[in-house]
Structures are given as C-alpha cells and as structure tokens.
Enzyme design. Structure first.
Site, mmCIF file in Angstrom:
data_model
loop_
_atom_site.group_PDB
_atom_site.id
_atom_site.type_symbol
_atom_site.label_atom_id
_atom_site.label_comp_id
_atom_site.label_asym_id
_atom_site.label_seq_id
_atom_site.Cartn_x
_atom_site.Cartn_y
_atom_site.Cartn_z
ATOM 1 N N ASP A 95 32.482 48.414 95.314
ATOM 2 C CA ASP A 95 31.550 48.356 94.370
ATOM 3 C C ASP A 95 32.352 47.966 92.946
ATOM 4 O OD1 ASP A 95 32.796 50.783 94.747
ATOM 5 O OD2 ASP A 95 31.583 51.582 92.857
ATOM 6 N N GLU A 96 31.514 47.403 92.199
ATOM 7 C CA GLU A 96 31.789 47.247 90.717
ATOM 8 C C GLU A 96 33.331 46.866 90.641
ATOM 9 O OE1 GLU A 96 29.154 50.729 88.621
ATOM 10 O OE2 GLU A 96 30.997 51.268 89.414
HETATM 11 C C1 TNX Z 1 27.953 53.881 89.772
HETATM 12 S S1 TNX Z 1 27.145 53.762 92.608
HETATM 13 C C2 TNX Z 1 29.023 54.111 90.759
HETATM 14 C C3 TNX Z 1 29.835 55.139 90.509
HETATM 15 C C4 TNX Z 1 29.510 56.047 89.500
HETATM 16 C C5 TNX Z 1 27.982 56.389 89.554
HETATM 17 C C6 TNX Z 1 27.486 57.337 88.512
HETATM 18 C C7 TNX Z 1 28.475 52.853 92.696
HETATM 19 C C8 TNX Z 1 28.675 52.269 94.002
HETATM 20 N N1 TNX Z 1 29.242 53.124 91.623
HETATM 21 O O1 TNX Z 1 31.116 54.468 90.448
HETATM 22 O O2 TNX Z 1 30.289 57.336 89.748
HETATM 23 O O3 TNX Z 1 27.390 54.883 89.308
HETATM 24 O O4 TNX Z 1 26.345 57.523 88.512
#
Ligand code: TNX
Length: 498
Positions: free
Chosen positions: A315-316
């Site tokens: 992710d991200e």
């Molecule tokens: C998004 S959900 C993220 C997390 C954070 C969360 C906080 C996701 C795959 N990545 O790294 O902890 O939001 O709500």
C-alpha cells in the site's frame, strides 16, 4: 436428519434463543421446551472420527463459565448428553458448516470437518442465558454455514506494539464470533516487530520504538509460533503481513545496506496526518541487501506460518517509482509462490501483473481494485465501514476520523457484493476489519475500538445477505455487548443499543 433448505429460516423474534445467536445462522427452527444440563450431563464423541480434543475441552470450559457446571467427558455419549460427531459423509455444509439439534434427548452436533464442529460449539455456548446457575438450552434445530471463507480482523502491532499475552487474549475474543483470520500487520515505518534470523538489527533497532516515542517491542520466532498455535486452537489462521516496498522506514533505519546511499535514515516515530504525507519510505531493488533481505524474510514467514497466506502489504508506496513498484510486487509474488503460499496484498498490488490466486485487499479506491485481473480474489475492507481505528462518534478519545465516524449501524449496514461494480460474491473471498494503531496505544483502547464493532463485521461475513437487517441484529448485538462487559472487556457502549 433431513436437510433444511437454505431459504427456510424461521425468524421468530419472540424466541429467546434467536436473540442469543451472533452471527445469525443460516437456518434456525425453534422447538418446544428446553434441555437442562445437570451435573450428570456428559460431553461425548458420537460414532465417527475422533481427534478434536481441544474443541471438547474448550466446550467443557465454556459451559462451566456460562453455567457453573463442570461436565465430564464420556467415551460414548448417551441420552441427555452433548454429542459431537465428525462425519466425513456430511459434505453439504463445507469445511465450516454444522448441524445442531437440541431437544429433551440431548444435544447432537454434527459436522463434516473439525472446523465445523468448532463453529457448532461456539453456537451452542451462545445459546445459554449466561446467568450463573442457569443451565438450560432451548430446543432448536440449526443448520449453518458461512457466506464467506475469510472473516478477518487485523491488528497493527507496528505503530504500537502489543504483547504476546494481549494478542492471545485478542484471539480468544474474536473467536467468540467465528472470526477465522487474524491478519498481523508486523512492520511499518514506526516499527519492525518480528525477529528475522540473520538480521538482528531489524528488531534491536527497528523494533525499539513506536509512534510517539513509545518503547516498542517485538516477537521472537518462538513468540510468533505461540501466537500461531493459540490461533490454530481457535480455528483462526494467522495472516502475517510484512509491508513492502513502502512503509519500510524501520527496516531502512536498521539496515544501512537496504538504502541506495548505504546510509540509514533515522528512526521515525511521528504519524502521517493525512493520506498525502504517508508513503515517504521505500525499499529499492538496486540497494545491495534488498533481494537477500526479501528471500530471508519471506522464507522465514512461510516456514513459520502453517496457513496458506503471506501478505506483502504493497500500500501507499508513494516514494516508489511506478515501474519499480510493479517489478517489486512481481518479485515478491514469485518468492511467495516458491514456498507454496498464496499472495495477499493491499489493493495497490492490482497495478502489478498478478497471477491466479492473488488476493487483493480493498480498502479505499474501487478504480484501483478494478485493475486486478479476472482471476484475482478480493477481501473487502472498505475504510468507511470496517476501519476499526475510526472513532465511533466525535466524542471517542482514541482513533481517527479521516474515513468518517463508524458507529455499529455503519459497521453492519453494507453488503460486500454491491460495493464495487463487477465484483460480486463469485470473486469475493471475504471481509476484514483492520485496526491501525497510530492513535491506539493501550490494549483497553484496542478492545474499545474493536468491540462490539467486530461482531458487526462477523455477521456481514457469515450470514446470508437476505437474512440480515439492522432491526433484527440490534437486540442480538446488545446481548453480546452485555456479555463482553460481563467478562470485563472495556467495550464501546453505543447509544444505538440502548
Ligand atoms: C491507511 S489502509 C493505511 C495505513 C494507516 C491507515 C490509518 C492502508 C493500506 N494504509 O497505513 O495506518 O490508513 O487509518
């Protein structure tokens, strides 16, 4: 017994037994009268295959907690007893289904697989009034099986660390609701929480702190195995996640050779406040230690995890070049497959060339999810319904608010199959509720954010959509919220349940 058609649920809301069942079974037919257990009632194995000792012992312990009665085990059960029967010929209810008949002659639980028997015992225990001295079970006939195979909870032990004992307790609590996957988010920018042989600095340095400068902590391999074994006794599969290539500052800070420059950045203990400022860290395929690191981490995870899944995060990865990201995920996929495991990743992995069997975990963007190939499977964790780190209401102390407030009606009121056009039940593996812990520092807060919302998720994942409605669910949730309070769980008391 004859089979009960899947549409034949009898919803008699006046019947107490039904108010005690969560998740709601596929078919419930109330009978007349009760079966009252006594000090002479025994728990025995009916004709058939044995080998489910833990399930029987657990049931005996739970009956004692619910009623005060300590039941003896019997080699062969007779009239009036509780009989558990594993019968390989019962195939129509799948791995997790079961049939439970309670009447004046005793209670008979039958299933084709040990997991089904376990689930049946969870139902049986729910049917008690949970009032000391009351050992009556209502006459009832239940035929049950789940909607989805994956009904998960996720605990982020990276942003804040939670001890082995706390994780074991968490397993016991989620097992009450037939949740069968525990996804452990083991690594992130703020902490690396699993010792990896040959890489001691990952935990000595990367595990030494937490979000907000906490003291951190990590699991040894033996700790991890203890968690896996406790989960297995509760028929819960551990899904380990090592998040890559983004969310890796703790690893980069621990191992200089994972950095292109050969120099480690400092440890990170802050918190990204918005989605734009996350994803600042990245592993790189060209750094000297990266490939060796991936091989060691994935092979140890695969070796120590009996379940078939390895979650690689994904992710991200905002600091990773898009082409390198895809190469990275494809490399991880090959590595996971080389150990015979199934790849799981957050929805962003849909950008890479996924092979059949890959499981894409949806959390935010349906357009990204739709890039997945037709062969992909999906676990649905829509943030606006399932994120346990979202506050229930504005007055909730712990948690965050970026995906909205999630009270129990919002946690319950969604259908996984209608969330994303083109992704229906034939492609959905199941549902999961993640608890991210940037703003969750104590185990009391963990429990407050998870309960009773995880019970909502459990019914979303178990009960056929046509049998679900908020008005029917609400009184049953109230019963279980009360039971959790009775055993000392610091739950969220929703005004919606008053
Ligand atoms: C998004 S959900 C993220 C997390 C954070 C969360 C906080 C996701 C795959 N990545 O790294 O902890 O939001 O709500």
């Amino acid at each position: 017994m004859g089979t009960t058609g899947s549409d034949s649920i009898v919803v008699d809301t006046a019947h107490n037994a039904l108010h005690r069942l969560l998740p709601l079974p596929l078919a419930v037919q109330p009978g007349d009268g009760v079966l009252t257990l006594t000090a002479h009632t025994r728990v025995g194995i009916g004709a058939g295959i044995g080998g489910f000792d833990h399930t029987i012992n657990h049931l005996i312990g739970d009956v004692q907690k619910a009623t005060g009665l300590h039941l003896a085990r019997a080699a062969i059960a007779t009239d009036g007893d509780i009989t558990l029967q594993l019968d390989g010929d019962i195939t129509e209810h799948g791995e997790e289904g079961y049939e439970l008949i309670i009447g004046a002659q005793g209670a008979q639980l039958r299933a084709g697989h040990p997991h089904g028997l376990w689930n049946g015992t969870r139902t049986l225990v729910q049917l008690f009034a949970h009032v000391p001295g009351d050992a009556a079970l209502p006459a009832v006939r239940i035929v049950d099986r789940p909607r989805y195979v994956w009904r998960g909870a996720m605990l982020d032990v990276a942003r804040h660390f939670f001890s082995v004992d706390q994780v074991l307790r968490f397993i016991e609590l989620i097992a009450r609701f037939k949740i069968n996957r525990l996804h452990l988010h083991l690594t992130d920018d703020q902490g690396w929480r699993l010792a990896i042989d040959g890489w001691p600095t990952l935990t000595n340095i990367g595990g030494s702190t937490a979000t907000g400068h906490g003291s951190g902590g990590w699991f040894s391999r033996a700790d991890y195995s203890e968690i896996v074994a406790h989960a297995a006794r509760h028929f819960i599969t551990i899904v380990p996640e090592v998040d890559m290539p983004g969310h890796t500052n703790a690893a980069l800070a621990s191992v200089p050779a994972l950095n292109l420059s050969g120099t480690s950045p400092p440890l990170y203990t802050a918190m990204a406040h918005d989605l734009a400022s996350v994803g600042f860290s990245s592993l790189h395929l060209a750094a000297p230690a990266t490939r060796h690191f991936i091989t060691d981490v994935i092979s140890q995870l695969a070796a120590d995890t009996p379940g078939k899944y390895v979650h690689i995060g994904g992710d991200e990865a905002n600091a990773t070049d898009a082409t390198e990201y895809n190469d990275f995920i494809e490399l991880l996929q090959r590595e996971v497959h080389s150990h015979g495991k199934q790849l799981v990743g957050w929805e962003e992995i849909a950008n890479a060339a996924l092979l059949p069997g890959a499981i894409v975990q949806h959390w935010l963007r349906s357009d990204v999810v739709r890039r997945a190939p037709g062969s992909a499977r999906f676990v649905m964790s829509p943030a606006a319904h399932t994120y346990l780190d979202m506050k229930h209401t504005p007055s909730c102390q712990a948690g965050r608010r970026w995906a909205g407030f999630i009270d129990v009606d919002t946690a319950y009121g969604w259908d996984p199959a209608t969330l994303i056009d083109g992704i229906g039940d034939d492609r959905i593996e199941g549902v999961e509720a993640p608890l991210w812990t940037e703003k969750v520092a104590t185990f009391d807060d963990v429990q407050h954010l998870c309960f009773p919302r995880l019970a909502c998720l459990s019914e979303v994942g178990w009960t056929a959509q046509r049998h679900r409605d908020w008005n029917g669910f609400r009184p049953r949730l109230a019963v279980h919220a009360h039971r959790l309070e009775q055993i000392g769980v610091p739950i969220y008391r929703s005004a919606l349940l008053e």
